[in-house]
Write an enzyme that holds these catalytic residues in place. Structure first.
Site, PDB file in Angstrom:
ATOM      1  CB  SER A 108      -0.976   0.005   1.168  1.00  0.00           C
ATOM      2  OG  SER A 108      -0.308  -0.150   2.393  1.00  0.00           O
TER       3      SER A 108
ATOM      4  CG  HIS B  90      -1.070  -5.033   2.431  1.00  0.00           C
ATOM      5  ND1 HIS B  90      -0.354  -4.900   3.599  1.00  0.00           N
ATOM      6  CD2 HIS B  90      -0.933  -3.820   1.785  1.00  0.00           C
ATOM      7  CE1 HIS B  90       0.185  -3.690   3.655  1.00  0.00           C
ATOM      8  NE2 HIS B  90      -0.150  -3.019   2.579  1.00  0.00           N
TER       9      HIS B  90
ATOM     10  CG  HIS C 264       5.827  -9.063   8.053  1.00  0.00           C
ATOM     11  ND1 HIS C 264       6.799  -8.241   7.533  1.00  0.00           N
ATOM     12  CD2 HIS C 264       4.717  -8.291   8.206  1.00  0.00           C
ATOM     13  CE1 HIS C 264       6.294  -7.032   7.387  1.00  0.00           C
ATOM     14  NE2 HIS C 264       5.038  -7.024   7.784  1.00  0.00           N
TER      15      HIS C 264
ATOM     16  NE  ARG D  36       2.958  -3.796  13.206  1.00  0.00           N
ATOM     17  CZ  ARG D  36       2.615  -3.871  11.920  1.00  0.00           C
ATOM     18  NH1 ARG D  36       2.055  -2.825  11.331  1.00  0.00           N
ATOM     19  NH2 ARG D  36       2.835  -4.961  11.224  1.00  0.00           N
TER      20      ARG D  36
ATOM     21  CG  ASP E 282      -3.333  -7.903   9.853  1.00  0.00           C
ATOM     22  OD1 ASP E 282      -3.796  -6.821  10.248  1.00  0.00           O
ATOM     23  OD2 ASP E 282      -2.657  -8.020   8.825  1.00  0.00           O
TER      24      ASP E 282
END
Ligand code: AMX
Length: 430
Positions: A233, A263, A309, A318, A366
């Site tokens: 992105s 993504h 990843h 995160r 995620d």
């Protein structure tokens, strides 16, 4: 001049001095070589871009300036945008000035709502977000000034204007999309007394008695803000803006990349995955049952969403920040329990699957975020990537402002054909 504009101006001077120093040391020095595997393998590991907003270290994760995730995760999104674009956190006075500026620009034009309300009922919320931004392209200050004729060294100033106008409207736009797509379509008005993420929570209209959802949303909008320059992105947004297509085009394009399941859409897929486990096996599922389930999914040719990843080689910090939030705020939630159990079994399975071919068997951001949103009442997982997008637009904007300010040229790598590769390898096709 506003504090943020002054901060960017000063930051650009520092960055330009660094670039001058780098060029003096050796413009032709090699930092990376490209092999055939990388040409055909998504350019993985090719060092070919400069991005000065943030950096992802394979082992310590996201860094913004001098700060690691642990050191900025308690901040407000507005402070993070300031950091991304100026290299420094704002003083209290500059923060208040910046928040006030965003409040003045928050009104979304009526025609945007008309566009969104006229889409088919089942349009994906990411399509609505991307289209909502694109529909405002006619408002671009950069485009208007460019048509009049502006100096290249001032491009960033008008790109900043577009960035502020887009960022200011994002909470209203995203909340409106939620209410049109999943509610009765009645919009809740923006409240200038609230901050950026507080306003998003307010306008979504999800009950939040003890303010835990607001805390989660602040954390969510901070953690997803940027992830250096090469992800789909951010790179897409930068490529589009490098053609001097204005920020409305560039942000919309970046969001279109974020909408893909490999993504940003992975967080929606993750929650679907977890809900399915809850339905079929419950949150009491044993480790053995869960392992068998995960192996079945892999054997059917699907990926385990939220794991792996392209750059990270450890558990995403995160993810760890979200896990800590979950432990403190909703440790009894079914989704949280399943996400935690998956974390205890998936990495070992992925390490040994496909003969160790999976480069990173650990969770990314995620793998946990959707479980928390679900617990706090945001159950429409189709919407999750919109929240990711609201946050990530900060990164798109900061990256493009800095690139414009540093006079970076249009991006145009060279592609080759199979024939070219065969000739260069002096190999004959059998
Ligand atoms: N489950 C199963 N297989 C996986 C896997 C996973 N979670 N992660 C990687 N693999 C597979 C790949 O599909 C690839 O298989 P192939 O050679 O047969 O096609 C092989 O392992 C090697 O891939 P890789 O080098 O480890 O990863 P990559 O850099 O090509 O891709 C990513 C990275 C994130 C797309 C991949 O790990 C993936 O698909 N993960 C699941 C989706 C996901 O969580 N996406 C979110 C990423 C973060 C974000 O952008 N929000």
């Amino acid at each position: 001049m506003s504090s943020i504009k002054e901060g960017i101006h000063d930051h650009l001077i520092e960055l330009q001095e660094e670039i001058d120093c780098i060029f003096t040391a050796g413009r032709n020095t090699k930092v990376s070589e490209v092999n055939i595997g990388q040409i055909y393998g998504g350019m993985r590991g090719v060092v070919a871009l400069a991005c000065n907003t943030s950096y992802v270290d394979p082992y310590s994760g996201l860094h913004i300036g001098d700060y690691t995730t642990d050191n900025f995760s308690h901040k407000l999104p507005e402070e993070i945008f300031f950091l991304l674009s100026t290299g420094k956190f704002p003083e209290a006075e500059s923060l208040a000035e910046f928040q006030n500026d965003l409040n003045q620009r928050a009104q979304v034009p009526q025609y945007v709502w008309d566009v969104l309300r006229n889409l088919p009922r089942d349009t994906h919320p990411m399509t609505m977000l991307s289209l909502g931004i694109l529909s405002m392209e006619n408002e671009s200050v950069f485009k208007r000034e460019y048509q009049k004729g502006i100096e290249k060294r001032n491009y960033w100033k008008y790109t900043l204007e577009d960035a502020l106008n887009i960022l200011a409207k994002l909470p209203s736009l995203a909340a409106g999309i939620y209410r049109i797509r999943f509610g009765n379509g009645v919009l809740i008005a923006h409240d200038s007394k609230l901050d950026w993420s507080g306003n998003l929570v307010h306008m979504l209209g999800i009950p939040d008695g003890d303010k835990s959802f607001a805390d989660l949303m602040r954390l969510y909008l901070v953690l997803h803000c940027d992830h250096e320059g090469g992800n789909v992105s951010a790179f897409t947004s930068r490529v589009v803006n490098s053609a001097l297509s204005d920020l409305y085009y560039a942000v919309s394009a970046g969001l279109n990349g974020l909408a893909g399941p490999l993504h940003g859409l992975a967080n929606q897929e993750c929650l679907q995955f977890i809900l399915k486990i809850d339905e079929q096996l419950s949150d009491q599922v044993s480790e053995e049952e869960l392992k068998a389930y995960v192996l079945d999914v892999l054997d059917s040719g699907k990926v385990i969403p939220g794991y792996g990843h392209a750059v990270l080689r450890v558990t995403d910090p995160r993810f760890t920040a979200f896990m800590k939030f979950g432990e403190e705020n909703c440790s009894n939630s079914s989704c949280f329990k399943i996400a935690k159990k998956l974390f205890s079994v998936v990495p070992d399975i992925l390490k040994n699957y496909k003969e160790g071919k999976i480069a990173n068997p650990y969770p990314n951001v995620d793998a946990m975020s959707g479980s928390l949103l679900h617990h706090f009442g945001l159950k429409q997982f189709d919407y999750y990537t919109v929240l990711f997008g609201v946050s990530r637009v900060m990164g798109f904007c900061a990256q493009n402002i800095l690139a414009q300010g540093l006079g970076q040229p249009i991006i145009r790598p060279k592609s080759v054909t199979n024939k070219w590769v065969l000739e260069n390898l002096a190999v004959k096709k059998k």
